[in-house]
Structure formats: C-alpha cells, structure tokens
Motif scaffolding. Sequence first.
Motif, mmCIF file in Angstrom:
data_model
loop_
_atom_site.group_PDB
_atom_site.id
_atom_site.type_symbol
_atom_site.label_atom_id
_atom_site.label_comp_id
_atom_site.label_asym_id
_atom_site.label_seq_id
_atom_site.Cartn_x
_atom_site.Cartn_y
_atom_site.Cartn_z
ATOM 1 N N ASP A 113 2.664 -12.792 5.692
ATOM 2 C CA ASP A 113 4.219 -12.959 5.790
ATOM 3 C C ASP A 113 4.787 -13.697 4.414
ATOM 4 O OD1 ASP A 113 3.777 -11.987 8.388
ATOM 5 O OD2 ASP A 113 4.161 -13.794 9.194
ATOM 6 N N GLY A 140 2.829 -8.082 5.247
ATOM 7 C CA GLY A 140 3.941 -8.478 6.060
ATOM 8 C C GLY A 140 4.936 -7.658 5.818
ATOM 9 N N ILE A 141 5.956 -7.948 6.583
ATOM 10 C CA ILE A 141 7.162 -7.110 6.535
ATOM 11 C C ILE A 141 8.521 -7.989 6.501
ATOM 12 C CG2 ILE A 141 8.656 -5.557 7.949
ATOM 13 C CD1 ILE A 141 6.044 -4.779 9.441
ATOM 14 N N PRO A 149 7.780 -11.117 12.251
ATOM 15 C CA PRO A 149 8.902 -11.675 13.181
ATOM 16 C C PRO A 149 9.389 -12.938 12.942
ATOM 17 C CG PRO A 149 6.679 -12.058 14.175
ATOM 18 C CD PRO A 149 6.658 -11.265 12.819
ATOM 19 N N SER A 155 2.564 -14.000 13.540
ATOM 20 C CA SER A 155 2.407 -13.311 12.248
ATOM 21 C C SER A 155 2.604 -11.665 12.600
ATOM 22 C CB SER A 155 1.174 -13.505 11.362
ATOM 23 O OG SER A 155 0.305 -13.325 12.073
ATOM 24 N N CYS A 156 2.782 -10.992 11.440
ATOM 25 C CA CYS A 156 2.637 -9.527 11.323
ATOM 26 C C CYS A 156 1.213 -9.125 10.865
ATOM 27 C CB CYS A 156 3.718 -9.113 10.001
ATOM 28 S SG CYS A 156 3.753 -7.234 10.241
ATOM 29 N N GLU A 157 0.456 -8.901 11.925
ATOM 30 C CA GLU A 157 -0.870 -8.396 11.628
ATOM 31 C C GLU A 157 -1.184 -7.054 11.051
ATOM 32 O OE1 GLU A 157 -3.131 -10.807 11.205
ATOM 33 O OE2 GLU A 157 -2.297 -12.517 12.399
ATOM 34 N N VAL A 158 -0.541 -6.904 9.894
ATOM 35 C CA VAL A 158 -0.625 -5.458 9.421
ATOM 36 C C VAL A 158 -2.209 -5.160 9.202
ATOM 37 C CG1 VAL A 158 0.050 -3.775 7.531
ATOM 38 C CG2 VAL A 158 1.401 -5.535 8.251
ATOM 39 N N VAL A 233 3.579 2.062 9.931
ATOM 40 C CA VAL A 233 4.919 1.203 9.839
ATOM 41 C C VAL A 233 6.060 1.956 9.390
ATOM 42 C CG1 VAL A 233 5.542 -1.122 8.610
ATOM 43 C CG2 VAL A 233 3.145 -0.833 9.556
#
Length: 299
Positions: A113, A140-141, A149, A155-158, A233
């Motif tokens: 992130d 992350g995004i 988020p 966390s963003c678990e890409v 995504v």
Amino acid sequence: MDVGGTKVALRLEHDDLGISESSFRWPEPDGTDAMTSGGATRDLDLLARHIRELCAGRPERLTGVGVAMPATLDATGTVTAWPGRPSWAGVDLRGALSALFGHAEVRCADDGDLAALAEAHEARCPDLLYLGVGTGIGGGIVLNGKPVPGVGRGSCEVGHLVVDRDGPPCDCGRRGCVQSAASGPATLRRAARRRGEEVTFTALRQAVRGGKPWAVASLRESGRALAAAVTGVCELLHPSLVLIGGGFAAAMPELVAMVAERTAELGRPGHPPPPVRPARLGGLSSLHGAVLLARGLPD
C-alpha cells in the motif's frame, strides 16, 4: 523503515535536509527459533541496533516514524501473520517500536500500500495499480490520491489474487496466487526445472539478456501470471496507470515489457487496458512510502 522478508532498509531525514540511510539482511532462521518467539526477539534486537547506529550523533528530535511491513497487523499493531518470518506472530510491533522511539508517533502500514502511495506521488497520478515483484509480491491501489482500502483499514493483497486454480502452492496456504507463480523465487524455481539444475538470480539475469530459451520462457510465464492479475484489477477499478517495481523487477527490466505485452493482448474490444510501465522508484517504493507515512500522509 521498510521491513522486508530478507532485508530491512532504513532512511532518516534530518532537519537540515540531509539524509542518512542504511540497510541490513535478516539472519537465516535458526532451528526452532523459526517458529518460536526467540527468532523474533533476535530480529528485533538486531533492528534496534541498526536504528541506534543510524540515529547516533544526531541532535534533532524525531517527529515521526513510518514502517512498511509485509506482515499482517491487527488494529493494535500486533503481528497476526507473517509467513516469511513465522516467529513474529503475536509480536506487539508498535509497542516495541514505541518503546524504542519514545515520544515519536509510530505508524505502520502494508508495504505494498505504501509503495503504491509513493509511486502515485512520484508519477503525479491519482489512480494507479502498483505491483512490487521481489521475494514475494506486494502491491497496492491508489484511487483519487488515496490508498485503497486505506491505511489502518486493512491492506490490498494483490499478491494473493488467484491466477491459476491448479497452480503452485503459496505460503498463504492456497494454490495459484500470483505470488506463488511470479515472485523472484518462483521464477528461479521454474527456471531450474527447465534448465535441469539450480539457477541463481545472476545466472537467470544473464541468460535472459543472452536470449537463452529456458530463461526467457521462465520469465515470460511469470509475466503472464502478473498480466492476469493486472487485467482482473483493471476490469474492476479502471486505474489510469499500472506500475511494476520491486527488487526483482527492477533488476530484470524485460519482465515489465512482457507484462505490458500480455496485458495488451488480454484487453477487450472497446476497453483498452492502461499502460504498464516500470515503477519510477525502483526497489525503493516501500521505503519512500514509509517516509510519507512518517510525515503524516495520507491524512
């Protein structure tokens, strides 16, 4: 600080605009210490020593500390899971660091992130997807200039998007996560199978540059897995830009070109994918994100 699975990077920014940096590698897990608190205690002692050495002789008072972590933390700053260093489970990381830094506020967040946030700032792009390819795969995004988020909200678990139902096992317990298919170690294991012997990173890099079929095919398969994650995504969130960084990708620039090529092939008519480019901060994205966190960003 950027606390990785194999390496820790530290950066201290001074009042006079000077910068001090250092890094060190974690010791290999030793016997039962890998699964008990002994390993975490040893790691924290080593971390504290390097922090004291970096800060020695500087008169200014610390105003903030930002920590990029690959581990999962709960709301109190306690580690709930870190497959790369399982002995850390249950460690009150925020408490340990607060004791070390005293009055300075300590803020911890997911390394992927923070890397995405730093890359968005560097690229001046408010909507992007970042993937960091190294020992594992983070990412992350950022949408409207804010991480999704959001810091403190998970966390963003890409790296744990499933891209192959029958793929190799991941250290999270599932099969086919993009991390298990496209991380640095996963790529080296695939190359070793194709070559019929162990392959080091240096050997793979040289072989890819030399156009060796076994090396190029191994790297291209990792690129295809990453492209599948990128495509999924992008169908959901429509970022303006995709950036790929991390230590492995930074040292293997051919990988980004392979991901870009495959992502373009997966585009639907009338829905062109965003451009896929190398991260601007190379392997330092998470560290720069930790600096932003120490400064109080994002609000």
